[in-house]
Design an enzyme around this catalytic site. Structure first.
Site, PDB file in Angstrom:
ATOM      1  N   GLY A 109      16.569 -11.479   0.832  1.00  0.00           N
ATOM      2  CA  GLY A 109      15.741 -12.248  -0.093  1.00  0.00           C
ATOM      3  C   GLY A 109      14.606 -13.017   0.547  1.00  0.00           C
ATOM      4  O   GLY A 109      14.119 -13.999  -0.026  1.00  0.00           O
ATOM      5  N   GLY A 110      14.156 -12.592   1.730  1.00  0.00           N
ATOM      6  CA  GLY A 110      13.044 -13.267   2.379  1.00  0.00           C
ATOM      7  C   GLY A 110      11.791 -13.300   1.529  1.00  0.00           C
ATOM      8  O   GLY A 110      10.961 -14.208   1.654  1.00  0.00           O
ATOM      9  N   GLU A 111      11.650 -12.313   0.642  1.00  0.00           N
ATOM     10  CA  GLU A 111      10.479 -12.261  -0.247  1.00  0.00           C
ATOM     11  C   GLU A 111      10.619 -13.193  -1.447  1.00  0.00           C
ATOM     12  O   GLU A 111       9.745 -13.251  -2.304  1.00  0.00           O
ATOM     13  CB  GLU A 111      10.253 -10.821  -0.730  1.00  0.00           C
ATOM     14  CG  GLU A 111       9.596  -9.932   0.306  1.00  0.00           C
ATOM     15  CD  GLU A 111      10.445  -9.788   1.560  1.00  0.00           C
ATOM     16  OE1 GLU A 111       9.934 -10.125   2.646  1.00  0.00           O
ATOM     17  OE2 GLU A 111      11.601  -9.354   1.479  1.00  0.00           O
ATOM     18  N   ARG A 126      10.359  -4.129  14.345  1.00  0.00           N
ATOM     19  CA  ARG A 126       9.345  -3.712  13.386  1.00  0.00           C
ATOM     20  C   ARG A 126       7.943  -3.890  13.964  1.00  0.00           C
ATOM     21  O   ARG A 126       7.016  -3.157  13.614  1.00  0.00           O
ATOM     22  CB  ARG A 126       9.467  -4.547  12.095  1.00  0.00           C
ATOM     23  CG  ARG A 126      10.633  -4.168  11.185  1.00  0.00           C
ATOM     24  CD  ARG A 126      10.179  -3.441   9.928  1.00  0.00           C
ATOM     25  NE  ARG A 126       9.491  -4.286   8.985  1.00  0.00           N
ATOM     26  CZ  ARG A 126      10.055  -4.902   7.947  1.00  0.00           C
ATOM     27  NH1 ARG A 126      11.350  -4.822   7.745  1.00  0.00           N
ATOM     28  NH2 ARG A 126       9.331  -5.600   7.104  1.00  0.00           N
ATOM     29  N   TRP A 175      13.263   8.052   8.207  1.00  0.00           N
ATOM     30  CA  TRP A 175      13.921   6.864   7.643  1.00  0.00           C
ATOM     31  C   TRP A 175      15.436   6.976   7.675  1.00  0.00           C
ATOM     32  O   TRP A 175      16.147   6.227   7.028  1.00  0.00           O
ATOM     33  CB  TRP A 175      13.432   6.640   6.208  1.00  0.00           C
ATOM     34  CG  TRP A 175      13.459   5.201   5.779  1.00  0.00           C
ATOM     35  CD1 TRP A 175      14.520   4.523   5.266  1.00  0.00           C
ATOM     36  CD2 TRP A 175      12.380   4.263   5.828  1.00  0.00           C
ATOM     37  NE1 TRP A 175      14.167   3.224   4.985  1.00  0.00           N
ATOM     38  CE2 TRP A 175      12.856   3.039   5.323  1.00  0.00           C
ATOM     39  CE3 TRP A 175      11.052   4.332   6.248  1.00  0.00           C
ATOM     40  CZ2 TRP A 175      12.057   1.904   5.219  1.00  0.00           C
ATOM     41  CZ3 TRP A 175      10.268   3.208   6.143  1.00  0.00           C
ATOM     42  CH2 TRP A 175      10.768   2.012   5.635  1.00  0.00           C
ATOM     43  N   ASN A 227      11.586 -11.969   8.334  1.00  0.00           N
ATOM     44  CA  ASN A 227      10.279 -12.619   8.258  1.00  0.00           C
ATOM     45  C   ASN A 227      10.371 -14.036   7.698  1.00  0.00           C
ATOM     46  O   ASN A 227      11.251 -14.350   6.900  1.00  0.00           O
ATOM     47  CB  ASN A 227       9.328 -11.801   7.379  1.00  0.00           C
ATOM     48  CG  ASN A 227       9.858 -11.651   5.964  1.00  0.00           C
ATOM     49  OD1 ASN A 227      10.771 -10.872   5.723  1.00  0.00           O
ATOM     50  ND2 ASN A 227       9.294 -12.383   5.020  1.00  0.00           N
ATOM     51  N   TRP A 254      12.414   1.211   0.895  1.00  0.00           N
ATOM     52  CA  TRP A 254      11.044   0.739   0.777  1.00  0.00           C
ATOM     53  C   TRP A 254      10.066   1.911   0.737  1.00  0.00           C
ATOM     54  O   TRP A 254       9.187   1.981  -0.117  1.00  0.00           O
ATOM     55  CB  TRP A 254      10.716  -0.198   1.938  1.00  0.00           C
ATOM     56  CG  TRP A 254       9.441  -0.979   1.748  1.00  0.00           C
ATOM     57  CD1 TRP A 254       8.560  -0.890   0.702  1.00  0.00           C
ATOM     58  CD2 TRP A 254       8.919  -1.979   2.615  1.00  0.00           C
ATOM     59  NE1 TRP A 254       7.521  -1.763   0.881  1.00  0.00           N
ATOM     60  CE2 TRP A 254       7.716  -2.448   2.045  1.00  0.00           C
ATOM     61  CE3 TRP A 254       9.343  -2.527   3.826  1.00  0.00           C
ATOM     62  CZ2 TRP A 254       6.932  -3.431   2.653  1.00  0.00           C
ATOM     63  CZ3 TRP A 254       8.571  -3.507   4.423  1.00  0.00           C
ATOM     64  CH2 TRP A 254       7.379  -3.954   3.842  1.00  0.00           C
ATOM     65  N   ASP A 264       4.646  -9.489   8.283  1.00  0.00           N
ATOM     66  CA  ASP A 264       5.965  -9.116   7.757  1.00  0.00           C
ATOM     67  C   ASP A 264       6.709  -8.168   8.690  1.00  0.00           C
ATOM     68  O   ASP A 264       7.270  -7.161   8.268  1.00  0.00           O
ATOM     69  CB  ASP A 264       5.865  -8.482   6.361  1.00  0.00           C
ATOM     70  CG  ASP A 264       7.243  -8.202   5.777  1.00  0.00           C
ATOM     71  OD1 ASP A 264       8.112  -9.075   5.867  1.00  0.00           O
ATOM     72  OD2 ASP A 264       7.469  -7.091   5.264  1.00  0.00           O
ATOM     73  N   ARG A 278      24.017  -0.696   2.557  1.00  0.00           N
ATOM     74  CA  ARG A 278      24.146  -0.004   3.849  1.00  0.00           C
ATOM     75  C   ARG A 278      25.585   0.323   4.207  1.00  0.00           C
ATOM     76  O   ARG A 278      25.893   0.608   5.353  1.00  0.00           O
ATOM     77  CB  ARG A 278      23.443  -0.823   4.946  1.00  0.00           C
ATOM     78  CG  ARG A 278      21.963  -0.894   4.649  1.00  0.00           C
ATOM     79  CD  ARG A 278      21.083  -1.597   5.628  1.00  0.00           C
ATOM     80  NE  ARG A 278      19.761  -1.603   5.008  1.00  0.00           N
ATOM     81  CZ  ARG A 278      19.282  -2.575   4.239  1.00  0.00           C
ATOM     82  NH1 ARG A 278      20.012  -3.669   4.049  1.00  0.00           N
ATOM     83  NH2 ARG A 278      18.110  -2.477   3.664  1.00  0.00           N
TER      84      ARG A 278
END
Length: 598
Positions: free
Chosen positions: A189-191, A348, A492, A279, A555, A321, A129
Site C-alpha cells: 500500500g505504498g501508493e 529496481r 516477469w 518506495n 503491474w 518509485d 505470491r
C-alpha cells in the site's frame, strides 16, 4: 513502552537460553523431492539438485497435466509440493487447493470470504505470491490483510489474525515466510500512504511476537541507535539516534511508505532474516524533502527479537518509485578473491548489490542493465548513488515531464525472483528493459485514497534491441553481466536453475523456456496465458516435474487483467505494454511438464 524499557526487554530476551524452535520446513527444503517454500529454501536461491531433466533431454519435455485455478487476473508465486501433496493458490479471492499428486484430485479447497472492496485499493492487480507450509499447516496471507493458518490435511482453519486495515489502503500481496517457530509477513500500500512494517507471529497460535516499522521512532522500528549499523564513509557505523525522524519533514514518516511486500530470506547460522522496504510516499519527491529513511532499505533483523542488526539504504530520497522489496539471495561467493557470506540483491533501481550478510559491508554495486541512466554509479565510500541531474524529478520539479529515465518505475527487475546456481556460481535474472517519462504533481493525503502524485509513461529502452526484457546471467563477485538473452516483453517470472545444467523462466507472452548455463535456448512451450508466476520443480515416484502458473496480470499486465486501455492508466504500464494483447489473454492455469515415458 519507553526506549529504556524496550532495550531492557531485548537484553532479557537475548540472554535467554536458545531453545529448539526449528520448524520442519527447514528439513523439508533440504530434500529436493519437495518444493516446500516459495523460493525453494530459506536462502532464496531457487535452485534444485534434481537432474533427471538435463541440458541434453530438456528438448523432449512435454505436458504431464494441467490444473485451472478458476480465477482470472495475475498469477504470481507458484505451487508448493510436500510429499504427495501440492498446494496451489490463486489471486483474489485467494483460493487454496490441496491436490493429490497421484491422480491430481482435489483433497480440499479453501475459499476465504473477503469484502471485494479491497480490490479498489490494490495498487497493481489482485496478485498473491503464494502460500507457506510448515509443521502440518498451510499459511495464507489474504488480500484483505487476514493471515490464516490451515490444517494441511483438511483445509480447516486453525487460527487467523488481521494484520492491517484496507480502509487505510493497507492490503497484502506477499507470501508469508516461516522461519523457525515464526510466521513473518508484511504489508502493501505504498501508493496509499501506508506506513510499512513487518510482523512476526507465533506459528502455532497466531500471537504477535514482534512488529517493526520501516519509518519513525527508533523503538517502533526496533532499531538500537548504538548497535544497529549502516555503511558510512567506507565502513560500518551506528545509525545514531532518530536516524529516520531526522530525514522526514514533520510527521510525514507516518504516511511514509516503505512497505514490505517482497520476498524474505533467513540464515540459521546468524539467526538473521533479510528483506527490503519499498518506495516512500508520495511519488512527488518535492513534497517529502530528506533521505526518507528507512524506505528503499535492506534490513537484517534478529529473528527472535526483531531488532535490526544492520541496514543499507539503496535509493535515498527516491524520485522514481524504485521500490527496494526485491528478494535477498544468500550465497557464499568469491569477491575480490575472498569467499564472503554474501547477500545479493537486484534492485529496481538497476543496480546489482553484493553485501556481506553478516556485517552489512557493501562489497559490489554495479548496473545490471547498461541502459540505466538515472545515476552514473554508486559511490562505494558513501554507498549513495550519484544522481544524473537531467533525470532528477526533484531537481526538475513538479509539473515538469522528465523524459528518457531508465529504468522505468517497474525497475530493471520487479518482484520476479532471480535464481542462483551453486554449480556455476552465477545468478540468473529476469529483467525489464523499459524506460519512462515521469511528471510529478502536488497531492494531498486522504486515508484510503491513492497518494501517488505523478503521471508516468513507459516504453522499450531506446536504441536497443527493440524488446522490453532480457534474461541475464550475473557474476555477483565482479558485478558484471556474463550473458544476456533479449526478449520481446519483460521477463516477469521467477527463474529456476537446476543441477541438470538447465535454467527455466517464463515470458509475458506465455512461453516457459529452458536454456543451458550459457543462455542457449533448449526448449519452449506456449502456456494458455502470460507467465508472471515462478517456475519450480519437484520429484514424485522417481520422476522429476517442472511446474509454472500462467495468468497474465501484475503491474506489466494490468491493462489486460483489469480491462484498462488509457496509456497512463496502471501507473503508466498500460501504454507501455499495449501490444501484449496481441500475444496472450487472461487465464489461470498450472501447467506441469515431465520427460516422456521411457
Amino acid at each position: 513502552m519507553s526506549s529504556g524499557k524496550y532495550w531492557q526487554r531485548c537484553a532479557v530476551l537475548l540472554a535467554l537460553p536458545t531453545l529448539a524452535f526449528a520448524s520442519d520446513v527447514e528439513q523439508l527444503t533440504k530434500n529436493p523431492k519437495n518444493w516446500a517454500m516459495q523460493a525453494g529454501g530459506m536462502a532464496n536461491q531457487r535452485y534444485s539438485e534434481l537432474k533427471e531433466i538435463n541440458k541434453d533431454n530438456a528438448k523432449t519435455l512435454q505436458v504431464a497435466w494441467t490444473f485451472s485455478t478458476g480465477v482470472l487476473r495475475g498469477h504470481e508465486g507458484g505451487p508448493l509440493v510436500v510429499g504427495d501433496t501440492m498446494f496451489v493458490h490463486s489471486p483474489f479471492p485467494n483460493q487454496v487447493y490441496a491436490l493429490n499428486l497421484e491422480d491430481q484430485s482435489i483433497r480440499w479447497k479453501y475459499e476465504p470470504k473477503q469484502d471485494p472492496s479491497v480490490i479498489a485499493v490494490m495498487c497493481c492487480d489482485t496478485v498473491s505470491r503464494g502460500v507457506a507450509y510448515s509443521d502440518g499447516k498451510v499459511f495464507l496471507q489474504q488480500a484483505d490483510t487476514t493471515l490464516v493458518a490451515l490444517d494441511a490435511k483438511t483445509g480447516k482453519e486453525l487460527w487467523k489474525v488481521v494484520t492491517g486495515d484496507p480502509k487505510k489502503g493497507e492490503t497484502a500481496t506477499n507470501t508469508p515466510h516461516v522461519f523457525k517457530d515464526k510466521v513473518v509477513t508484511g504489508i502493501s500500500g505504498g501508493e496509499f500512504g501506508v506506513r510499512g512494517r513487518i510482523t512476526a507471529y507465533d506459528m502455532n497460535t497466531g500471537k504477535q511476537v514482534w512488529k517493526a516499522f520501516s519509518t519513525g521512532p527508533d523503538e517502533e522500528m526496533l532499531m538500537n541507535p548504538a548497535t544497529t549499523m549502516t555503511w558510512t564513509d567506507g565502513k560500518m557505523a551506528p545509525v545514531g539516534k532518530d536516524s529516520s525522524l531526522k530525514t522526514w519533514k514533520g510527521d510525514q514518516w507516518k504516511i511514509g511508505g516503505g512497505t514490505t511486500w517482497g520476498w524474505y530470506s533467513y540464515d540459521p547460522q546468524t539467526n538473521l532474516m533479510y528483506y527490503g522496504t519499498g518506495n516512500p510516499s508520495t511519488w512527488n519527491p518535492r513534497q517529502r524533502p530528506g533521505d526518507n529513511k528507512w524506505s528503499m532499505t535492506i534490513f537484517a533483523r534478529n529473528l527472535d527479537t526483531g531488532e535490526a542488526k544492520w541496514v543499507y539504504q539503496m535509493t535515498p530520497h527516491d524520485e522514481w518509485d524504485y521500490d527496494g522489496v526485491n528478494e535477498m539471495i544468500l550465497a557464499d561467493i568469491k569477491v575480490k578473491g575472498q569467499t564472503r557470506k554474501a547477500l545479493v540483491h537486484f534492485d529496481r533501481n538497476g543496480f546489482g548489490y553484493t553485501l556481506d550478510r553478516v556485517t552489512g559491508d557493501l562489497l559490489v554495486a554495479q548496473k545490471y542493465d547498461p541502459v540505466v541512466n538515472w545515476a552514473s554509479h554508486v559511490d562505494m565510500k558513501s554507498g549513495r548513488p550519484i544522481v544524473n541531474a537531467k533525470y532528477s524529478t526533484d531537481q526538475n520539479g513538479p509539473d515538469v515531464n522528465s523524459k528518457g529515465i531508465c529504468p522505468s518505475a517497474l525497475g530493471t527487475k520487479d518482484q520476479q525472483p532471480a535464481s542462483y546456481s551453486p554449480k556455476t556460481g552465477l545468478f540468473y535474472v529476469p529483467t525489464n528493459h523499459v524506460c519512462m517519462d515521469y511528471e510529478p504533481f502536488a497531492i494531498e493525503y486522504t486515508a484510503g485514497q491513492p497518494y501517488v502524485g505523478s503521471t508516468l509513461s513507459m516504453y522499450p529502452a531506446p536504441e536497443s534491441h527493440g524488446g522490453m526484457g532480457n534474461f541475464i546471467a550475473w557474476d555477483a563477485g565482479t558485478g558484471k553481466v556474463v550473458w544476456s538473452k533479449p526478449e520481446k516483453f519483460s521477463v516477469w517470472s521467477g527463474a529456476l536453475s537446476t543441477a541438470g545444467d538447465v535454467v527455466f523462466y517464463g515470458t509475458l507472452e506465455g512461453y516457459i523456456k529452458a536454456v543451458d548455463n550459457k543462455g542457449k535456448e533448449l526448449w519452449k512451450f506456449k502456456t494458455p496465458s502470460g507467465i508472471i508466476g515462478n517456475v519450480n520443480t519437484w520429484e514424485y515416484k522417481g520422476k522429476q516435474y517442472i511446474g509454472v502458473l500462467s495468468g497474465i496480470g501484475g503491474w506489466a499486465g494490468i491493462g489486460l487483467a483489469a480491462g484498462l486501455d488509457k496509456p497512463n492508466e496502471g501507473l503508466g504500464a498500460v501504454g507501455g505494454y499495449k501490444d501484449l494483447a496481441k500475444y496472450t489473454n487472461l487465464g489461470g492455469t498450472l501447467t506441469v511438464f515431465a520427460l516422456p515415458p521411457k
